[in-house]
Scaffold this motif. Sequence first.
Motif, PDB file in Angstrom:
ATOM      1  N   GLY A 161      31.271  73.272 -32.522  1.00  0.00           N
ATOM      2  CA  GLY A 161      32.830  73.247 -32.972  1.00  0.00           C
ATOM      3  C   GLY A 161      33.274  72.253 -33.918  1.00  0.00           C
ATOM      4  N   LEU A 162      32.596  71.030 -33.840  1.00  0.00           N
ATOM      5  CA  LEU A 162      32.817  69.941 -34.996  1.00  0.00           C
ATOM      6  C   LEU A 162      32.490  70.683 -36.366  1.00  0.00           C
ATOM      7  CD1 LEU A 162      33.508  67.307 -36.313  1.00  0.00           C
ATOM      8  CD2 LEU A 162      31.063  66.527 -35.713  1.00  0.00           C
ATOM      9  N   ILE A 163      31.311  71.521 -36.561  1.00  0.00           N
ATOM     10  CA  ILE A 163      30.858  72.263 -37.486  1.00  0.00           C
ATOM     11  C   ILE A 163      31.774  73.100 -38.144  1.00  0.00           C
ATOM     12  CG2 ILE A 163      29.019  73.504 -38.730  1.00  0.00           C
ATOM     13  CD1 ILE A 163      26.951  71.933 -36.771  1.00  0.00           C
ATOM     14  N   TRP A 164      32.246  73.977 -37.059  1.00  0.00           N
ATOM     15  CA  TRP A 164      32.975  75.072 -37.425  1.00  0.00           C
ATOM     16  C   TRP A 164      34.347  74.539 -37.933  1.00  0.00           C
ATOM     17  CZ3 TRP A 164      35.101  79.218 -33.176  1.00  0.00           C
ATOM     18  CH2 TRP A 164      35.624  80.284 -33.878  1.00  0.00           C
ATOM     19  N   VAL A 165      35.178  73.456 -37.378  1.00  0.00           N
ATOM     20  CA  VAL A 165      36.299  72.911 -37.849  1.00  0.00           C
ATOM     21  C   VAL A 165      36.130  72.453 -39.239  1.00  0.00           C
ATOM     22  CG1 VAL A 165      37.890  71.231 -37.560  1.00  0.00           C
ATOM     23  CG2 VAL A 165      37.099  72.625 -35.635  1.00  0.00           C
ATOM     24  N   VAL A 166      35.006  71.935 -39.523  1.00  0.00           N
ATOM     25  CA  VAL A 166      34.887  71.193 -40.977  1.00  0.00           C
ATOM     26  C   VAL A 166      34.743  72.076 -41.985  1.00  0.00           C
ATOM     27  CG1 VAL A 166      33.510  69.806 -42.229  1.00  0.00           C
ATOM     28  CG2 VAL A 166      34.168  69.026 -39.818  1.00  0.00           C
ATOM     29  N   THR A 167      33.719  73.272 -41.582  1.00  0.00           N
ATOM     30  CA  THR A 167      33.184  74.187 -42.615  1.00  0.00           C
ATOM     31  C   THR A 167      34.564  75.240 -42.957  1.00  0.00           C
ATOM     32  OG1 THR A 167      32.536  75.580 -40.772  1.00  0.00           O
ATOM     33  CG2 THR A 167      30.903  73.934 -42.157  1.00  0.00           C
ATOM     34  N   ASP A 168      35.190  75.462 -41.826  1.00  0.00           N
ATOM     35  CA  ASP A 168      36.340  76.462 -41.814  1.00  0.00           C
ATOM     36  C   ASP A 168      37.612  75.856 -42.762  1.00  0.00           C
ATOM     37  OD1 ASP A 168      38.150  78.888 -40.858  1.00  0.00           O
ATOM     38  OD2 ASP A 168      39.391  77.313 -40.534  1.00  0.00           O
ATOM     39  N   GLY A 169      37.787  74.526 -42.986  1.00  0.00           N
ATOM     40  CA  GLY A 169      38.529  73.758 -43.702  1.00  0.00           C
ATOM     41  C   GLY A 169      38.459  73.509 -45.008  1.00  0.00           C
ATOM     42  N   SER A 170      37.131  73.093 -45.205  1.00  0.00           N
ATOM     43  CA  SER A 170      36.687  73.014 -46.392  1.00  0.00           C
ATOM     44  C   SER A 170      34.991  72.812 -46.508  1.00  0.00           C
ATOM     45  CB  SER A 170      37.063  71.683 -47.301  1.00  0.00           C
ATOM     46  OG  SER A 170      36.500  71.298 -48.272  1.00  0.00           O
ATOM     47  N   PRO A 171      34.452  73.919 -47.207  1.00  0.00           N
ATOM     48  CA  PRO A 171      33.180  73.801 -47.363  1.00  0.00           C
ATOM     49  C   PRO A 171      32.241  72.463 -47.805  1.00  0.00           C
ATOM     50  CG  PRO A 171      33.934  75.620 -48.302  1.00  0.00           C
ATOM     51  CD  PRO A 171      35.032  74.774 -48.209  1.00  0.00           C
ATOM     52  N   GLU A 172      33.202  71.563 -48.599  1.00  0.00           N
ATOM     53  CA  GLU A 172      32.693  70.286 -49.015  1.00  0.00           C
ATOM     54  C   GLU A 172      32.849  69.207 -47.992  1.00  0.00           C
ATOM     55  OE1 GLU A 172      34.675  72.087 -50.840  1.00  0.00           O
ATOM     56  OE2 GLU A 172      33.576  72.978 -52.182  1.00  0.00           O
ATOM     57  N   GLY A 173      33.301  69.540 -46.828  1.00  0.00           N
ATOM     58  CA  GLY A 173      33.870  68.488 -45.939  1.00  0.00           C
ATOM     59  C   GLY A 173      32.591  67.680 -45.294  1.00  0.00           C
ATOM     60  N   ARG A 174      31.225  68.567 -45.276  1.00  0.00           N
ATOM     61  CA  ARG A 174      30.044  68.012 -44.859  1.00  0.00           C
ATOM     62  C   ARG A 174      29.530  66.901 -45.762  1.00  0.00           C
ATOM     63  NH1 ARG A 174      25.526  72.261 -45.868  1.00  0.00           N
ATOM     64  NH2 ARG A 174      24.129  70.879 -45.287  1.00  0.00           N
ATOM     65  N   SER A 175      30.060  66.834 -46.974  1.00  0.00           N
ATOM     66  CA  SER A 175      29.474  65.881 -48.061  1.00  0.00           C
ATOM     67  C   SER A 175      30.128  64.558 -48.056  1.00  0.00           C
ATOM     68  CB  SER A 175      29.699  66.440 -49.270  1.00  0.00           C
ATOM     69  OG  SER A 175      30.789  66.920 -49.659  1.00  0.00           O
ATOM     70  N   LEU A 176      31.155  64.506 -46.981  1.00  0.00           N
ATOM     71  CA  LEU A 176      32.126  63.014 -46.948  1.00  0.00           C
ATOM     72  C   LEU A 176      30.926  62.245 -46.159  1.00  0.00           C
ATOM     73  CD1 LEU A 176      35.267  64.353 -45.376  1.00  0.00           C
ATOM     74  CD2 LEU A 176      34.886  63.668 -47.583  1.00  0.00           C
TER      75      LEU A 176
END
Length: 277
Positions: A161-176
């Motif tokens: 669910g964390l992955i879904w929220v971050v990738t749905d909001g902004s694909p670049e969110g994982r790079s934070l």
Amino acid sequence: MTAPAPNPAPVADTDSDDAQRPRRKGIYILPNLFTLAALFGGFYAIVMAMNGQFEQSAIGIFCAMVLDSLDGRVARMTNTQSAFGEQMDSLSDMVSFGAAPALIVYEWALKGMGKLGWIAAFVYCSGAALRLARFNTNIGVVDKRFFQGLPSPAAAALVVGLIWVVTDGSPEGRSLPWMPWLAFAFTLYAGLTMVTNVPFYSFKDVNFRKTVPFIVIVAIALGFAVITIHPPIVLFGVFVVYGFSGYAVFVWKKLKGKPVSVISTSTDEPDEAGLHR
């Protein structure tokens, strides 16, 4: 002098042969179709993660959760329970809610953390295996109203669910820079909570065959409406609340002086009402 007549050929006792011959056991197709579909959801999620499509991975895990919640109920409603179905369900859960979330979160955020990343993923995967094994062995002595530890589908929902929220909001969110550590914390929390003795409400005492007040149907309709507002955030929020609810129940029982274990040791104790049902 006539020759003696030949002895008649012995007639096979077909009735006794049929009675002694072991009958071939069949497999109930309806509940196992749901189980196979849930297994496909987990496998699909892994394939999507390998291709970098993490949002599709999350959707695959959540679809597997819905299907997993249906196979057991369908089996009970149609009286098609079987030992094969129970084993198949456990193996499917291990793939969809054990191995798949661990691999997905490792590929998404934990890979860059080196040893810490794959250790966290392994803790989650092994926690799911231990939780499922304990569930199968304690199924006859656990209060049906509660799970012993966080159930594996809910643990998968926390991680994916964390992955879904971050990738749905902004694909670049994982790079934070702090995102791998957040994923690390969620993965460890979910993995370790699965093997605790903390009680989590199971909803198994909810009877769908009984009549309910009209307001219940209205509340269900409103629930579906709220989910459609933004499924990733709403579903993730629901499972975050559920993922911490067990500790709240644990503390509340401790303060009230009630037993916190969901394991039954006797059928005669008044504190164990609801067990062995």
